[in-house]
Design a protein around this motif. Structure first.
Motif, PDB file in Angstrom:
ATOM      1  N   SER A 201      41.921  91.080 -25.149  1.00 12.46           N
ATOM      2  CA  SER A 201      43.196  91.791 -25.265  1.00 12.46           C
ATOM      3  C   SER A 201      43.068  93.263 -24.870  1.00 12.46           C
ATOM      4  O   SER A 201      44.074  93.936 -24.621  1.00 12.46           O
ATOM      5  N   LEU A 202      41.837  93.766 -24.822  1.00 10.86           N
ATOM      6  CA  LEU A 202      41.614  95.168 -24.465  1.00 10.86           C
ATOM      7  C   LEU A 202      41.424  95.366 -22.966  1.00 10.86           C
ATOM      8  O   LEU A 202      41.340  96.501 -22.494  1.00 10.86           O
ATOM      9  N   VAL A 203      41.366  94.266 -22.234  1.00 12.09           N
ATOM     10  CA  VAL A 203      41.132  94.344 -20.796  1.00 12.09           C
ATOM     11  C   VAL A 203      42.428  94.689 -20.066  1.00 12.09           C
ATOM     12  O   VAL A 203      43.487  94.123 -20.345  1.00 12.09           O
ATOM     13  N   VAL A 204      42.335  95.612 -19.127  1.00 17.48           N
ATOM     14  CA  VAL A 204      43.490  96.039 -18.331  1.00 17.48           C
ATOM     15  C   VAL A 204      43.341  95.471 -16.922  1.00 17.48           C
ATOM     16  O   VAL A 204      42.240  95.432 -16.372  1.00 17.48           O
ATOM     17  N   THR A 205      44.423  95.031 -16.324  1.00 13.80           N
ATOM     18  CA  THR A 205      44.348  94.474 -14.974  1.00 13.80           C
ATOM     19  C   THR A 205      44.038  95.575 -13.961  1.00 13.80           C
ATOM     20  O   THR A 205      44.421  96.738 -14.150  1.00 13.80           O
ATOM     21  N   PRO A 206      43.345  95.228 -12.866  1.00  9.35           N
ATOM     22  CA  PRO A 206      43.084  96.216 -11.813  1.00  9.35           C
ATOM     23  C   PRO A 206      44.372  96.832 -11.272  1.00  9.35           C
ATOM     24  O   PRO A 206      44.412  98.020 -10.937  1.00  9.35           O
ATOM     25  N   GLU A 207      45.431  96.033 -11.201  1.00  4.54           N
ATOM     26  CA  GLU A 207      46.701  96.525 -10.671  1.00  4.54           C
ATOM     27  C   GLU A 207      47.222  97.699 -11.490  1.00  4.54           C
ATOM     28  O   GLU A 207      47.673  98.712 -10.940  1.00  4.54           O
ATOM     29  N   LYS A 208      47.156  97.591 -12.824  1.00  5.59           N
ATOM     30  CA  LYS A 208      47.653  98.666 -13.687  1.00  5.59           C
ATOM     31  C   LYS A 208      46.774  99.912 -13.582  1.00  5.59           C
ATOM     32  O   LYS A 208      47.267 101.046 -13.596  1.00  5.59           O
ATOM     33  N   ILE A 209      45.478  99.697 -13.480  1.00  2.00           N
ATOM     34  CA  ILE A 209      44.565 100.832 -13.387  1.00  2.00           C
ATOM     35  C   ILE A 209      44.761 101.586 -12.079  1.00  2.00           C
ATOM     36  O   ILE A 209      44.818 102.825 -12.058  1.00  2.00           O
ATOM     37  N   ILE A 210      44.895 100.861 -10.996  1.00  2.00           N
ATOM     38  CA  ILE A 210      45.063 101.530  -9.698  1.00  2.00           C
ATOM     39  C   ILE A 210      46.459 102.141  -9.585  1.00  2.00           C
ATOM     40  O   ILE A 210      46.632 103.182  -8.935  1.00  2.00           O
ATOM     41  N   GLU A 211      47.441 101.546 -10.228  1.00  2.85           N
ATOM     42  CA  GLU A 211      48.777 102.163 -10.280  1.00  2.85           C
ATOM     43  C   GLU A 211      48.683 103.539 -10.945  1.00  2.85           C
ATOM     44  O   GLU A 211      49.246 104.523 -10.459  1.00  2.85           O
ATOM     45  N   ALA A 212      47.941 103.612 -12.048  1.00  2.00           N
ATOM     46  CA  ALA A 212      47.746 104.898 -12.719  1.00  2.00           C
ATOM     47  C   ALA A 212      46.961 105.866 -11.842  1.00  2.00           C
ATOM     48  O   ALA A 212      47.239 107.071 -11.816  1.00  2.00           O
ATOM     49  N   ALA A 213      45.979 105.344 -11.114  1.00  2.00           N
ATOM     50  CA  ALA A 213      45.181 106.191 -10.227  1.00  2.00           C
ATOM     51  C   ALA A 213      46.027 106.775  -9.102  1.00  2.00           C
ATOM     52  O   ALA A 213      45.910 107.967  -8.778  1.00  2.00           O
ATOM     53  N   ILE A 214      46.881 105.957  -8.520  1.00  2.00           N
ATOM     54  CA  ILE A 214      47.771 106.418  -7.445  1.00  2.00           C
ATOM     55  C   ILE A 214      48.685 107.522  -7.950  1.00  2.00           C
ATOM     56  O   ILE A 214      48.843 108.582  -7.317  1.00  2.00           O
ATOM     57  N   LYS A 215      49.284 107.306  -9.110  1.00  2.00           N
ATOM     58  CA  LYS A 215      50.175 108.320  -9.683  1.00  2.00           C
ATOM     59  C   LYS A 215      49.412 109.602  -9.998  1.00  2.00           C
ATOM     60  O   LYS A 215      49.917 110.711  -9.798  1.00  2.00           O
ATOM     61  N   GLY A 216      48.187 109.460 -10.491  1.00  2.00           N
ATOM     62  CA  GLY A 216      47.375 110.627 -10.795  1.00  2.00           C
ATOM     63  C   GLY A 216      47.049 111.430  -9.557  1.00  2.00           C
ATOM     64  O   GLY A 216      47.095 112.672  -9.570  1.00  2.00           O
ATOM     65  N   LEU A 217      46.711 110.744  -8.471  1.00  2.00           N
ATOM     66  CA  LEU A 217      46.446 111.422  -7.206  1.00  2.00           C
ATOM     67  C   LEU A 217      47.685 112.166  -6.719  1.00  2.00           C
ATOM     68  O   LEU A 217      47.605 113.325  -6.292  1.00  2.00           O
TER      69      LEU A 217
END
Length: 258
Positions: A201-217
């Protein structure tokens, strides 16, 4: 940072975060080059992402990095973004036998690889009008992870290096980002998912992580903490002992030699 019309090099781009980065950044109108150790996996990725450019290269080998630099700068002179994503994570029981070369493998890939990549490509990046380096670290960089001790050390080292790199490049055109990634459903973590102490339940999908990375950039957010990494960042300051005690539960029997 503007995330279109860039030329972007991503290490370890055939799966996980690297593949998701490539897919998203191509969709945003960028030229994307990925590297990987396996020619077969690179070709399979090319079939799924026809617009991606593929180059076989191993970040743990200094000679490969030199050759990669020569090829990329020749074929893609507008390269202006480097994403150091390639990584390896292993369970390592330190009271078992390991050869000197094997025990440091994650250091070579996860820490020495990005350091060498940055040093090789930095002179070129500094010549560009706008440039960036993103190093993919880990929530485990914020705390020890006993079942994977060398991986944790490598990511902690990369995080420290990234902070220093950002300070040294402050007055250049090169922005330095750190993606502090939480546990995710990628091939990197597959070997841990069969543990009885693993909490899916603590695992995050790659899609969500990279979405956050894109927004951060896009927002020039130099340290990006998707999902659980935000909590780990706070807890690493407020209750580091608690974090370590929880992390030590993973693979406790294996580490005890049972």
């Amino acid at each position: 940072m503007e995330l279109s019309n860039n030329t972007i090099l991503i290490t370890g781009g055939t799966s996980g975060f690297g593949y998701e980065f490539a897919s998203r950044l191509i969709a945003l109108g960028n030229t994307v080059i990925i590297t990987g150790r396996s020619v077969q996996k690179l070709q399979e990725t090319k079939q799924k992402l026809p617009a991606v450019h593929i180059i076989q290269s191993d970040v743990s080998k200094p000679d490969d990095i030199i050759k990669l630099h020569e090829q990329v700068i020749t074929q893609f002179p507008n390269l202006n973004i480097l994403i150091n994503n390639a990584g390896e994570m292993r369970k390592l029981i330190l009271h078992e036998n390991h050869t000197p070369d094997d025990i440091t493998r994650e250091i070579e890939i996860n820490l020495m690889g990005p350091i060498r990549m940055v040093q090789q490509f930095l002179p070129h990046l500094k010549k560009q009008k706008s440039a960036a380096i993103m190093n993919v670290t880990s929530g485990i960089a914020l705390m020890p992870f006993p079942i994977s001790p060398v991986y944790g050390a490598s990511k902690s080292g990369l995080r420290s290096y990234t902070k220093s790199l950002r300070v040294q490049l402050k007055h250049t055109n090169v922005k330095v980002f750190d993606l502090v990634a939480p546990g995710s459903s990628t091939p990197l973590n597959e070997k841990f998912m069969d543990s009885k102490d693993f909490n899916s339940s603590l695992v995050v999908t790659p899609e969500k992580i990279i979405e956050a990375a894109i927004k951060g950039l896009q927002k020039d957010k130099y340290e990006i903490y998707p999902g659980l990494a935000k909590v780990m960042h706070v807890m690493s300051r407020l209750a580091p002992g608690f974090l370590l005690s929880q992390a030590a539960k993973m693979g406790a029997e294996e580490m005890a030699g049972k």
